[in-house]
Design an enzyme around this catalytic site. Sequence first.
Site, short mmCIF file in Angstrom:
data_model
loop_
_atom_site.label_atom_id
_atom_site.label_comp_id
_atom_site.label_asym_id
_atom_site.label_seq_id
_atom_site.Cartn_x
_atom_site.Cartn_y
_atom_site.Cartn_z
N CYS A 176 -29.38 5.16 -77.36
CA CYS A 176 -29.03 6.57 -77.22
C CYS A 176 -30.26 7.44 -76.97
CB CYS A 176 -28.31 7.06 -78.47
SG CYS A 176 -26.67 6.36 -78.69
N HIS A 201 -27.55 12.62 -79.01
CA HIS A 201 -27.06 13.06 -80.32
C HIS A 201 -28.22 13.40 -81.26
CE1 HIS A 201 -28.04 9.35 -82.59
NE2 HIS A 201 -27.68 8.69 -81.51
#
Length: 422
Positions: free
Chosen positions: A357, A339
């Site tokens: 992430c 992301h």
Amino acid sequence: MHSFTRAGSVVAALALTASVALVGCGSGGNQADFVAGATPTPGSSVGGVSAGPGDSSALPDLEVTPKDGAKNRPVSTEIGAKLPDGGKVTEVILTTADGDEVEGSVRTDGSAWVPSKPLKYGKRYTAKVVGTGADGRAQQGETSFTTMAKPKSTITSGLYLFDDKSYGVAMPVVAEFHPGIPEKDRAAVQKRMFVQTDPPQPGAWHWVSNGTQAYYRAPEYWQPGTTLAVRIALEGIPLSNGRHGNVDRTATAKIGRSFEMKVDNATKQMTVYEAGKVIKTMPVSLGKKSTPSSSGTMVVMEKKAATVFDTMEELGPEDGYVTDIEFAQRITWGGEYIHAAPWSVQHQGQRNVSHGCVNVSTENAKWLFDQSRVGDPITIKGTERKLAAGNGWTAWNLDWAEFVKGSALPVPQGGAEAALAL
């Protein structure tokens, strides 16, 4: 890493796949190459002569299953016959009490004939069957049976594949069950899970997560342009825990171009490949040591142009946070995403600061989001944690030799191949 209520995803998947079951391809009499456990192929004439059930020629008697007069048969019932070793069922005509013919196909091993759709509950059927012995001699038999009433106790099932969608080359066929399938029932269930590939590619099933999921894949990533046609034919199938399968689920989808993402923690760079050629590199920041990213081969499972990461309930008010996120691509159930992270751009390519992430700049995140699709693979190497089986669609995190060990049925070298008309 970000919290995720998996039950919500499952409900959504089940709601979507319910419509898939209504609009999936019918069977007809067309032949199709299938790669599954032991799967059906369309019936044929016997020994090249017209000796089918509709022929008036006298043939020796054949003992057919289900037994004549049988009652309370599952709507998943297949039509078989008792034949000596090497014998096969070669043709079946199944009709309703009103005389309507039911479509279906004979398994490639000749063990039984499979209706193209579940039978109706509480109905009477008549089957005329031709079987051929190893010596080529044909036998004919007939049976009538009645199906059971609709069961009250069923399993919930899902299929993460949808009609007319295009997926990445690592998209596994993912079947999900709640509660999970008991180990002693998995072989029977797997025999009812059919996958067609065009062009034909061998494959196998692998059970994970205490029987709550099964993945189907080929030895290598799917060939770009492959069509996947799937039937999870479980309606009415009886399980040892007293439950029955709830519905048949079908879907036909396409595999698109080859697009791969590879991340190396040593360099903190992502390299992007299309058709095997490097098309872009970009700096990343992965999970810090206290919340490391998973090393292994994962698959993009869902994409959201805008979402909110809320970890307050999971981590508490001191460590939790609520953050607006752009261009998020989920790669694990545990909350790992690719992301946009504009707040960590200064660290990208230098050090790991995320909660697990793959952080990239907003510009790079948008580029990836626009290029990628569900089913594209991402491989991360060199972190402090290995990817756990079942934490996402982990079908490709095992080599082929290890993957086939998760099948409930024997898998021939190279993969199972068979045929069935959907």
